[in-house]
Design a protein around this motif. Structure first.
Motif, PDB file in Angstrom:
ATOM      1  N   ILE B  53       0.817  -1.172  -0.131  1.00 33.23           N
ATOM      2  CA  ILE B  53      -0.038  -0.305   0.046  1.00 33.23           C
ATOM      3  C   ILE B  53       0.931   1.175  -0.038  1.00 33.23           C
ATOM      4  CG2 ILE B  53      -1.685   1.473   1.324  1.00 33.23           C
ATOM      5  CD1 ILE B  53      -2.580  -1.534   2.354  1.00 33.23           C
ATOM      6  N   VAL B  54       1.732   1.265   0.817  1.00 34.97           N
ATOM      7  CA  VAL B  54       2.844   2.289   0.888  1.00 34.97           C
ATOM      8  C   VAL B  54       3.486   2.663  -0.167  1.00 34.97           C
ATOM      9  CG1 VAL B  54       4.670   3.368   1.997  1.00 34.97           C
ATOM     10  CG2 VAL B  54       2.930   2.276   3.473  1.00 34.97           C
ATOM     11  N   ALA B  55       4.059   1.459  -0.913  1.00 33.78           N
ATOM     12  CA  ALA B  55       4.819   1.489  -2.137  1.00 33.78           C
ATOM     13  C   ALA B  55       4.030   2.231  -3.309  1.00 33.78           C
ATOM     14  CB  ALA B  55       5.135   0.121  -2.833  1.00 33.78           C
ATOM     15  N   ASN B  56       2.595   1.729  -3.291  1.00 28.61           N
ATOM     16  CA  ASN B  56       1.599   2.457  -4.155  1.00 28.61           C
ATOM     17  C   ASN B  56       1.660   3.903  -3.970  1.00 28.61           C
ATOM     18  OD1 ASN B  56       0.469   0.839  -6.634  1.00 28.61           O
ATOM     19  ND2 ASN B  56      -0.349  -0.583  -4.694  1.00 28.61           N
ATOM     20  N   ASP B  57       1.326   4.424  -2.883  1.00 26.71           N
ATOM     21  CA  ASP B  57       1.120   5.539  -2.428  1.00 26.71           C
ATOM     22  C   ASP B  57       2.303   6.602  -2.725  1.00 26.71           C
ATOM     23  OD1 ASP B  57      -1.472   5.273  -1.902  1.00 26.71           O
ATOM     24  OD2 ASP B  57      -1.120   5.299   0.300  1.00 26.71           O
ATOM     25  N   LEU B  58       3.463   6.089  -2.406  1.00 23.62           N
ATOM     26  CA  LEU B  58       4.881   6.975  -2.647  1.00 23.62           C
ATOM     27  C   LEU B  58       5.378   7.089  -3.777  1.00 23.62           C
ATOM     28  CD1 LEU B  58       6.360   6.133   0.796  1.00 23.62           C
ATOM     29  CD2 LEU B  58       4.842   8.127   0.415  1.00 23.62           C
ATOM     30  N   LEU B  59       5.396   5.685  -4.521  1.00 20.13           N
ATOM     31  CA  LEU B  59       6.342   5.757  -5.857  1.00 20.13           C
ATOM     32  C   LEU B  59       5.565   6.032  -6.999  1.00 20.13           C
ATOM     33  CD1 LEU B  59       8.216   2.211  -4.971  1.00 20.13           C
ATOM     34  CD2 LEU B  59       8.726   4.440  -4.250  1.00 20.13           C
ATOM     35  N   PHE B  60       4.255   6.130  -7.034  1.00 14.66           N
ATOM     36  CA  PHE B  60       3.664   6.151  -8.331  1.00 14.66           C
ATOM     37  C   PHE B  60       2.984   7.960  -8.326  1.00 14.66           C
ATOM     38  CE2 PHE B  60       3.704   1.803  -8.159  1.00 14.66           C
ATOM     39  CZ  PHE B  60       3.914   1.614  -9.479  1.00 14.66           C
ATOM     40  N   THR B  61       3.388   8.584  -9.485  1.00 13.45           N
ATOM     41  CA  THR B  61       2.400   9.900  -9.701  1.00 13.45           C
ATOM     42  C   THR B  61       1.773   9.634 -10.982  1.00 13.45           C
ATOM     43  OG1 THR B  61       4.511  10.927  -8.980  1.00 13.45           O
ATOM     44  CG2 THR B  61       3.010  12.393 -10.307  1.00 13.45           C
ATOM     45  N   ALA B  62       0.243   9.888 -10.676  1.00 12.12           N
ATOM     46  CA  ALA B  62      -0.601   9.716 -11.735  1.00 12.12           C
ATOM     47  C   ALA B  62      -0.466   8.321 -12.439  1.00 12.12           C
ATOM     48  CB  ALA B  62      -0.635  10.937 -12.752  1.00 12.12           C
ATOM     49  N   GLY B  63      -0.470   7.230 -11.714  1.00 11.67           N
ATOM     50  CA  GLY B  63      -0.372   6.021 -12.389  1.00 11.67           C
ATOM     51  C   GLY B  63       0.761   5.565 -12.927  1.00 11.67           C
ATOM     52  N   ALA B  64       2.012   6.256 -12.839  1.00 11.24           N
ATOM     53  CA  ALA B  64       3.354   5.958 -13.571  1.00 11.24           C
ATOM     54  C   ALA B  64       4.364   5.778 -12.415  1.00 11.24           C
ATOM     55  CB  ALA B  64       3.458   6.541 -14.747  1.00 11.24           C
ATOM     56  N   LEU B  65       5.073   4.826 -12.589  1.00 15.25           N
ATOM     57  CA  LEU B  65       6.127   4.962 -11.595  1.00 15.25           C
ATOM     58  C   LEU B  65       6.861   6.060 -11.714  1.00 15.25           C
ATOM     59  CD1 LEU B  65       7.836   2.906  -9.535  1.00 15.25           C
ATOM     60  CD2 LEU B  65       9.144   2.086 -11.440  1.00 15.25           C
ATOM     61  N   ASP B  66       7.439   6.921 -10.639  1.00 21.59           N
ATOM     62  CA  ASP B  66       8.102   8.086 -10.740  1.00 21.59           C
ATOM     63  C   ASP B  66       9.067   8.000  -9.646  1.00 21.59           C
ATOM     64  OD1 ASP B  66       9.076  10.559 -10.855  1.00 21.59           O
ATOM     65  OD2 ASP B  66       7.155  11.483 -10.420  1.00 21.59           O
ATOM     66  N   LEU B  67      10.328   7.765  -9.970  1.00 21.50           N
ATOM     67  CA  LEU B  67      11.494   7.728  -8.876  1.00 21.50           C
ATOM     68  C   LEU B  67      12.373   8.950  -9.166  1.00 21.50           C
ATOM     69  CD1 LEU B  67      12.440   4.192  -8.567  1.00 21.50           C
ATOM     70  CD2 LEU B  67      11.005   5.272  -7.008  1.00 21.50           C
ATOM     71  N   SER B  68      11.672  10.039 -10.017  1.00 23.98           N
ATOM     72  CA  SER B  68      12.530  11.147  -9.943  1.00 23.98           C
ATOM     73  C   SER B  68      12.641  12.148  -8.903  1.00 23.98           C
ATOM     74  CB  SER B  68      11.967  12.084 -11.485  1.00 23.98           C
ATOM     75  OG  SER B  68      10.917  12.547 -10.821  1.00 23.98           O
TER      76      SER B  68
END
Lengths: 221, 110
Positions: B53-68
């Protein structure tokens, strides 16, 4: 009840955050109050919010809440020999009111004094205090949320609260491995319909943790 | 399904989940003995579910993986983990993580 006081601020902050997060994810005030007063489960409430926001199927919302609450099955398995003499009705309600903090305090007490005569009263008192602090703070959060602009991004506080609950669960190697696998699968399976990726990630993480636990144990036996 | 009906059904579902998870073992008492594998599985399930759950909330922006660096949420999560390791404080994680989030967002949005 006095024993609970040192933990009051922590429970209070958590309740406050949960209250704000519920309103900020789109629940109305009445719906938020209902969720808080009925479910009384911070982590399960916060876990259910993102699923409810995308109208995930009801069985998945309920299952997610059960899985996040599963730690209480382990707690209860340890408590039952101490409370087994009570009536079924009493046990039903004591179980409902078991919070994380309450359980930790109660097991510490039993470790010191296994035959403490007032243990049921102690448990009931602590659980009542926990419930009151939780509900008051949640209700404050629910009503305060309307005054807080959405641009503050306060729903992140709900995620951070889950993170604060997660980290202490990762003290042992198998749990760390399981969590790492769960995160990786959650990222890969993110696009599965109905948020089923959460379920896949949880199952994969559990399997990895159990496998790791076996491997760590086998050389010793 | 009607939105209000859906939400109240979900609320009742989460309520049922609380009772099932917390009270079922107390009610069954000594009659139920869990096999060790099941007990291990139960012990790890919450951590794995929370992590997902936490990974989904923190790592995604508008449905796409975003580690920038333009996604302040996962960076704030990292700061929160460090704060917990140093202080063991739940309030520290929430407050510190939020402050980090606001600062990072202000830095990288401009």
């Amino acid at each position: 009840m006095r024993e609970m006081l040192p933990f009051g601020p922590g429970v209070f902050a958590w309740g406050l955050v949960t209250g704000v997060a519920m309103v900020k994810s789109g629940l109305s005030i009445v719906e938020s109050l209902g969720l808080s007063l009925l479910a009384y489960a911070g982590s399960a409430q916060l876990a259910a919010l993102p699923l409810m926001a995308v109208f995930a199927p009801l069985w998945l919302v309920t299952l997610a809440a059960i899985i996040v609450n599963l730690r209480f099955v382990v707690y209860a398995a340890l408590l039952r020999s101490h409370l087994g003499h009570l009536s079924a009705n009493t046990r039903l309600w004591l179980g409902y009111f078991t919070g994380d903090v309450m359980f930790a305090r109660y097991s510490a007490l039993l470790a010191e004094e296994p035959d403490y005569p007032h243990r049921v009263a102690y448990f009931a008192g602590g659980a009542t205090a926990n419930w009151i602090i939780w509900q008051v703070s949640s209700i404050i959060g629910i009503f305060a949320a309307g005054a807080i602009p959405t641009s503050w991004g306060l729903e992140l506080a709900g995620t951070l609260a889950l993170l604060a609950l997660l980290i202490p669960l990762c003290r042992h190697r198998p749990a760390q491995g399981g969590v790492a696998v769960a995160v990786i699968v959650a990222v890969i399976a993110h696009d599965l319909p109905l948020r089923l990726g959460l379920l896949a990630a949880t199952l994969a993480g559990m399997t990895a943790a159990i496998a790791l636990e076996r491997r760590l144990r086998s050389p010793a036996t | 399904m009607d939105e209000t009906l859906y939400i109240w059904s979900a609320i009742l579902g989460v309520t049922a989940a609380t009772f099932i998870a917390r009270s079922s073992v107390l009610l069954l008492g000594e009659r139920l003995q869990l096999p060790p594998t099941v007990e291990s599985a139960l012990r790890y399930a919450p951590a794995c579910a929370l992590a997902a759950i936490v990974a989904n909330d923190l790592l995604f922006t508008a449905g796409a993986l975003d580690l920038s660096l333009h996604n302040p949420r996962w960076l704030a999560g990292g700061v929160a983990i460090i704060i917990f390791a140093a202080t063991r404080s739940t309030i520290g994680v929430i407050v510190g993580g939020m402050v980090a989030f606001w600062l990072l967002r202000a830095w990288f949005s401009g």
